[in-house]
Scaffold this motif. Structure first.
Motif, PDB file in Angstrom:
ATOM      1  N   ILE A   1       0.870  -1.181   0.000  1.00 33.20           N
ATOM      2  CA  ILE A   1       0.000   0.000   0.000  1.00 33.20           C
ATOM      3  C   ILE A   1       0.899   1.220   0.000  1.00 33.20           C
ATOM      4  CG2 ILE A   1      -1.794   1.258   1.258  1.00 33.20           C
ATOM      5  CD1 ILE A   1      -2.608  -1.389   2.542  1.00 33.20           C
ATOM      6  N   SER A   2       0.632   2.141  -0.900  1.00 36.98           N
ATOM      7  CA  SER A   2       1.540   3.278  -1.079  1.00 36.98           C
ATOM      8  C   SER A   2       1.509   4.245   0.103  1.00 36.98           C
ATOM      9  CB  SER A   2       1.201   4.035  -2.366  1.00 36.98           C
ATOM     10  OG  SER A   2      -0.105   4.600  -2.291  1.00 36.98           O
ATOM     11  N   ASP A   3       0.331   4.520   0.653  1.00 40.58           N
ATOM     12  CA  ASP A   3       0.186   5.493   1.747  1.00 40.58           C
ATOM     13  C   ASP A   3      -0.732   4.916   2.804  1.00 40.58           C
ATOM     14  OD1 ASP A   3       1.438   8.224   0.698  1.00 40.58           O
ATOM     15  OD2 ASP A   3       0.365   7.275  -0.979  1.00 40.58           O
ATOM     16  N   ASN A   4      -0.335   5.052   4.053  1.00 48.51           N
ATOM     17  CA  ASN A   4      -1.127   4.491   5.143  1.00 48.51           C
ATOM     18  C   ASN A   4      -1.977   5.537   5.870  1.00 48.51           C
ATOM     19  OD1 ASN A   4       1.691   2.659   5.266  1.00 48.51           O
ATOM     20  ND2 ASN A   4      -0.240   1.541   5.260  1.00 48.51           N
ATOM     21  N   ILE A   5      -1.885   6.769   5.436  1.00 45.08           N
ATOM     22  CA  ILE A   5      -2.738   7.840   5.974  1.00 45.08           C
ATOM     23  C   ILE A   5      -3.266   8.650   4.796  1.00 45.08           C
ATOM     24  CG2 ILE A   5      -2.878   9.910   7.407  1.00 45.08           C
ATOM     25  CD1 ILE A   5      -0.602   8.809   9.091  1.00 45.08           C
ATOM     26  N   ILE A   6      -4.578   8.877   4.752  1.00 43.59           N
ATOM     27  CA  ILE A   6      -5.170   9.761   3.751  1.00 43.59           C
ATOM     28  C   ILE A   6      -6.099  10.727   4.482  1.00 43.59           C
ATOM     29  CG2 ILE A   6      -4.966   8.099   1.858  1.00 43.59           C
ATOM     30  CD1 ILE A   6      -7.906   7.405   2.228  1.00 43.59           C
ATOM     31  N   ASP A   7      -6.412  11.833   3.822  1.00 42.88           N
ATOM     32  CA  ASP A   7      -7.106  12.923   4.539  1.00 42.88           C
ATOM     33  C   ASP A   7      -8.150  13.573   3.636  1.00 42.88           C
ATOM     34  OD1 ASP A   7      -7.607  14.918   6.519  1.00 42.88           O
ATOM     35  OD2 ASP A   7      -6.263  16.270   5.422  1.00 42.88           O
ATOM     36  N   PHE A   8      -9.356  13.797   4.205  1.00 41.53           N
ATOM     37  CA  PHE A   8     -10.398  14.560   3.517  1.00 41.53           C
ATOM     38  C   PHE A   8     -10.367  16.032   3.906  1.00 41.53           C
ATOM     39  CE2 PHE A   8     -12.501  10.331   3.254  1.00 41.53           C
ATOM     40  CZ  PHE A   8     -12.836  10.331   1.912  1.00 41.53           C
ATOM     41  N   ASP A   9      -9.776  16.343   5.061  1.00 37.44           N
ATOM     42  CA  ASP A   9      -9.833  17.670   5.663  1.00 37.44           C
ATOM     43  C   ASP A   9     -11.308  18.001   5.983  1.00 37.44           C
ATOM     44  OD1 ASP A   9      -8.586  19.888   6.760  1.00 37.44           O
ATOM     45  OD2 ASP A   9      -8.767  21.061   4.919  1.00 37.44           O
TER      46      ASP A   9
ATOM     47  N   PRO B   1     -21.339  20.412   3.040  1.00 39.06           N
ATOM     48  CA  PRO B   1     -22.550  19.848   2.419  1.00 39.06           C
ATOM     49  C   PRO B   1     -22.790  20.338   0.998  1.00 39.06           C
ATOM     50  CG  PRO B   1     -23.164  21.494   4.042  1.00 39.06           C
ATOM     51  CD  PRO B   1     -21.680  21.293   4.179  1.00 39.06           C
ATOM     52  N   THR B   2     -22.061  21.327   0.554  1.00 41.63           N
ATOM     53  CA  THR B   2     -22.336  21.881  -0.779  1.00 41.63           C
ATOM     54  C   THR B   2     -21.420  21.309  -1.861  1.00 41.63           C
ATOM     55  OG1 THR B   2     -20.840  23.758  -0.404  1.00 41.63           O
ATOM     56  CG2 THR B   2     -23.172  24.017   0.236  1.00 41.63           C
ATOM     57  N   PHE B   3     -20.389  20.624  -1.483  1.00 41.12           N
ATOM     58  CA  PHE B   3     -19.511  20.018  -2.506  1.00 41.12           C
ATOM     59  C   PHE B   3     -18.839  18.762  -1.921  1.00 41.12           C
ATOM     60  CE2 PHE B   3     -17.207  23.520  -0.472  1.00 41.12           C
ATOM     61  CZ  PHE B   3     -16.085  22.878   0.059  1.00 41.12           C
ATOM     62  N   ALA B   4     -18.477  17.863  -2.807  1.00 36.15           N
ATOM     63  CA  ALA B   4     -17.850  16.604  -2.396  1.00 36.15           C
ATOM     64  C   ALA B   4     -16.379  16.823  -2.087  1.00 36.15           C
ATOM     65  CB  ALA B   4     -18.001  15.559  -3.494  1.00 36.15           C
ATOM     66  N   LYS B   5     -15.867  15.986  -1.183  1.00 36.74           N
ATOM     67  CA  LYS B   5     -14.427  15.988  -0.900  1.00 36.74           C
ATOM     68  C   LYS B   5     -13.862  14.591  -1.232  1.00 36.74           C
ATOM     69  CE  LYS B   5     -12.115  18.699   0.591  1.00 36.74           C
ATOM     70  NZ  LYS B   5     -11.794  19.283   1.890  1.00 36.74           N
ATOM     71  N   TYR B   6     -12.625  14.640  -1.736  1.00 36.53           N
ATOM     72  CA  TYR B   6     -11.926  13.404  -2.135  1.00 36.53           C
ATOM     73  C   TYR B   6     -10.615  13.324  -1.370  1.00 36.53           C
ATOM     74  CZ  TYR B   6     -15.424  13.756  -5.779  1.00 36.53           C
ATOM     75  OH  TYR B   6     -16.623  13.876  -6.442  1.00 36.53           O
ATOM     76  N   ALA B   7     -10.317  12.164  -0.840  1.00 34.09           N
ATOM     77  CA  ALA B   7      -9.153  12.010   0.026  1.00 34.09           C
ATOM     78  C   ALA B   7      -7.859  12.168  -0.760  1.00 34.09           C
ATOM     79  CB  ALA B   7      -9.186  10.643   0.688  1.00 34.09           C
ATOM     80  N   THR B   8      -6.878  12.769  -0.082  1.00 36.52           N
ATOM     81  CA  THR B   8      -5.535  12.929  -0.640  1.00 36.52           C
ATOM     82  C   THR B   8      -4.536  12.206   0.259  1.00 36.52           C
ATOM     83  OG1 THR B   8      -5.391  15.046   0.513  1.00 36.52           O
ATOM     84  CG2 THR B   8      -5.989  15.116  -1.814  1.00 36.52           C
ATOM     85  N   PRO B   9      -3.417  11.732  -0.311  1.00 42.58           N
ATOM     86  CA  PRO B   9      -2.457  10.972   0.488  1.00 42.58           C
ATOM     87  C   PRO B   9      -1.716  11.850   1.497  1.00 42.58           C
ATOM     88  CG  PRO B   9      -1.635  11.309  -1.741  1.00 42.58           C
ATOM     89  CD  PRO B   9      -3.036  11.811  -1.738  1.00 42.58           C
ATOM     90  N   GLY B  10      -1.516  11.308   2.722  1.00 41.89           N
ATOM     91  CA  GLY B  10      -0.745  12.008   3.733  1.00 41.89           C
ATOM     92  C   GLY B  10      -1.622  12.625   4.804  1.00 41.89           C
ATOM     93  N   ALA B  11      -1.064  12.752   5.988  1.00 39.33           N
ATOM     94  CA  ALA B  11      -1.772  13.394   7.108  1.00 39.33           C
ATOM     95  C   ALA B  11      -1.912  14.884   6.842  1.00 39.33           C
ATOM     96  CB  ALA B  11      -1.011  13.157   8.402  1.00 39.33           C
ATOM     97  N   ASN B  12      -3.104  15.421   7.160  1.00 42.52           N
ATOM     98  CA  ASN B  12      -3.370  16.862   6.999  1.00 42.52           C
ATOM     99  C   ASN B  12      -3.030  17.347   5.585  1.00 42.52           C
ATOM    100  OD1 ASN B  12      -4.039  17.103   9.816  1.00 42.52           O
ATOM    101  ND2 ASN B  12      -1.837  17.080  10.261  1.00 42.52           N
ATOM    102  N   SER B  13      -3.310  16.488   4.595  1.00 42.75           N
ATOM    103  CA  SER B  13      -2.972  16.849   3.212  1.00 42.75           C
ATOM    104  C   SER B  13      -4.024  17.722   2.559  1.00 42.75           C
ATOM    105  CB  SER B  13      -2.766  15.572   2.384  1.00 42.75           C
ATOM    106  OG  SER B  13      -3.910  14.736   2.455  1.00 42.75           O
ATOM    107  N   GLY B  14      -5.168  17.951   3.242  1.00 43.07           N
ATOM    108  CA  GLY B  14      -6.108  18.963   2.779  1.00 43.07           C
ATOM    109  C   GLY B  14      -7.268  18.467   1.972  1.00 43.07           C
ATOM    110  N   GLY B  15      -7.236  17.215   1.505  1.00 43.99           N
ATOM    111  CA  GLY B  15      -8.327  16.724   0.680  1.00 43.99           C
ATOM    112  C   GLY B  15      -8.374  17.440  -0.655  1.00 43.99           C
ATOM    113  N   SER B  16      -9.366  17.118  -1.474  1.00 43.29           N
ATOM    114  CA  SER B  16      -9.469  17.714  -2.798  1.00 43.29           C
ATOM    115  C   SER B  16     -10.925  17.723  -3.228  1.00 43.29           C
ATOM    116  CB  SER B  16      -8.642  16.912  -3.813  1.00 43.29           C
ATOM    117  OG  SER B  16      -8.843  17.412  -5.129  1.00 43.29           O
ATOM    118  N   THR B  17     -11.249  18.646  -4.127  1.00 45.52           N
ATOM    119  CA  THR B  17     -12.581  18.656  -4.739  1.00 45.52           C
ATOM    120  C   THR B  17     -12.555  18.035  -6.139  1.00 45.52           C
ATOM    121  OG1 THR B  17     -12.173  20.893  -5.583  1.00 45.52           O
ATOM    122  CG2 THR B  17     -13.291  20.696  -3.448  1.00 45.52           C
ATOM    123  N   ASN B  18     -11.400  17.535  -6.533  1.00 44.56           N
ATOM    124  CA  ASN B  18     -11.236  16.910  -7.858  1.00 44.56           C
ATOM    125  C   ASN B  18     -11.572  15.419  -7.746  1.00 44.56           C
ATOM    126  OD1 ASN B  18     -10.438  15.851 -10.289  1.00 44.56           O
ATOM    127  ND2 ASN B  18      -8.392  16.757 -10.278  1.00 44.56           N
TER     128      ASN B  18
END
Length: 363
Positions: A204-212, A216-233
């Motif tokens: 497994i490449s990364d053992n921590i992922i983050d949505f930040d 409710p108005t837009f979806a969030k997608y997890a990004t690799p790393g602790a406190n990585s901020g998540g993404s709307t992409n």
């Protein structure tokens, strides 16, 4: 004086009488030409087993119309039910026994260009009708299931029951003759064994992922790393998996774990049906994509194989299969995408979960 001449004359008569039979004998003696390049290639050499034979030799004299070749096997061989259907007879283009051969048409008796095949207790006789074999040509005889020209042979010759050296002789009215030997042995096979250890590779490449922070108005997608901020992409990769196995049944990759949870509160999972991301509705899900597809790679399992939609059918006590290979498989790389949505009433808190991925080799 007369007696002297008579004695001399008698000596001459006796000499002539003795000499004439000698010269007559010399005039009628015939010596058969020896066959060359004799060989008998057998399919099995083990005692008492049935075997195919492929007998070759070069005939200096050739075979004229009406002549025959007699193959005489050591009586320890059993010819059994061999007949012309189990025989192929061919003439080589040259004296090279590794070269091209032309098959002859065979039957039980010779007729015209068809050669006859008769089988005795220890002999196979090939007789010409009108066809011939040129001088200094390689002659090939196949007996057994290796005879396939007119029909495929079904009968084979049974080897002697005792190990030893045995002869096959060639003679006949064609005039040439020769003998080859075969060695029959107690066992002609070697049992070869080997073990190939099972290999299973999984990472497994990364053992921590983050949505930040979720909204409710837009979806969030997890990004690799602790406190990585998540993404709307929606094309953001949370982490990658890599799996391979040489086990006969391939491998299975499962995931197990609860949804995002904060104390007694949790975000609703999407479930076992691939569903589009819907902001304003509680959702937690994932999807996977193989990044190096090929003939020897694994595959993502439904419902996680959608190109755009997400699912999640596991929980803290239940596993869900996300990827699978059914045969020995080279390294397969998977990208994992995670989505999280909330509604306006989702309880505030710090949400988290731990997902456990397991790869299992299948036999």
């Amino acid at each position: 004086m007369i007696y002297k001449y008579f004695k001399h004359f008698l000596a001459i008569i006796v000499t002539i009488f003795l000499a004439v039979p000698f010269f007559m004998f010399q005039g009628i003696s015939v010596e058969a030409a020896p066959l060359t390049n004799l060989s008998d290639s057998m399919s099995r050499l083990k005692i008492a087993l049935t075997s195919n034979h492929e007998i070759k030799f070069v005939t200096p004299s050739g075979v004229a119309a009406g002549q025959n070749i007699i193959y005489t096997f050591d009586p320890a061989f059993t010819l059994g039910a061999i007949d012309f259907n189990d025989v192929d007879f061919a003439e080589g283009a040259t004296s090279n026994c590794s070269g091209v051969f032309t098959e002859k048409t065979l039957a039980a008796a010779p007729v015209g260009a068809t050669w006859g095949v008769s089988v005795g207790a220890s002999t196979v006789t090939i007789t010409s009708g009108t066809d011939t074999i040129n001088t200094n040509r390689c002659v090939r005889l196949k007996i057994g299931t290796n005879a396939i020209f007119q029909t495929t042979g079904v009968n084979q010759i049974t080897n002697p029951a005792t190990a030893g050296s045995y002869s096959i002789s060639m003679s006949g009215t064609f005039g040439d003759s020769g003998t080859t030997l075969v060695q029959i042995i107690t066992d002609d096979q070697v049992a070869v064994t080997a073990n190939v250890g099972t290999t299973l590779s999984f990472s497994i490449s990364d053992n921590i992922i983050d949505f930040d922070t979720l909204n409710p108005t837009f979806a969030k997608y997890a990004t690799p790393g602790a406190n990585s901020g998540g993404s709307t992409n929606p094309n953001t990769v949370g982490h990658s998996l890599s799996a391979s196995a040489n086990s006969t049944g391939g491998y299975t990759v499962t995931v197990k774990g609860a949804t995002l949870t904060s104390g007694a509160n949790s975000i609703t999972v999407i479930g076992n049906t691939a569903t589009a991301s819907t902001p304003g509705t509680e959702q937690f899900g994932l999807r996977l994509v193989v990044t190096n597809p090929g003939p020897n790679t694994g595959a993502v399992v439904s419902p996680y194989d959608s190109a755009t939609d997400f699912a999640y059918g596991a929980d803290a006590n239940t596993t869900s299969v996300v990827a699978l290979a059914t045969t020995p498989t080279s390294q397969t790389n998977y990208d994992a995408y995670y989505v999280a949505n909330i509604d306006s009433l989702t309880e505030a808190g710090s949400y988290s979960t731990t997902l456990t991925y397991v790869a299992t080799a299948n036999f």
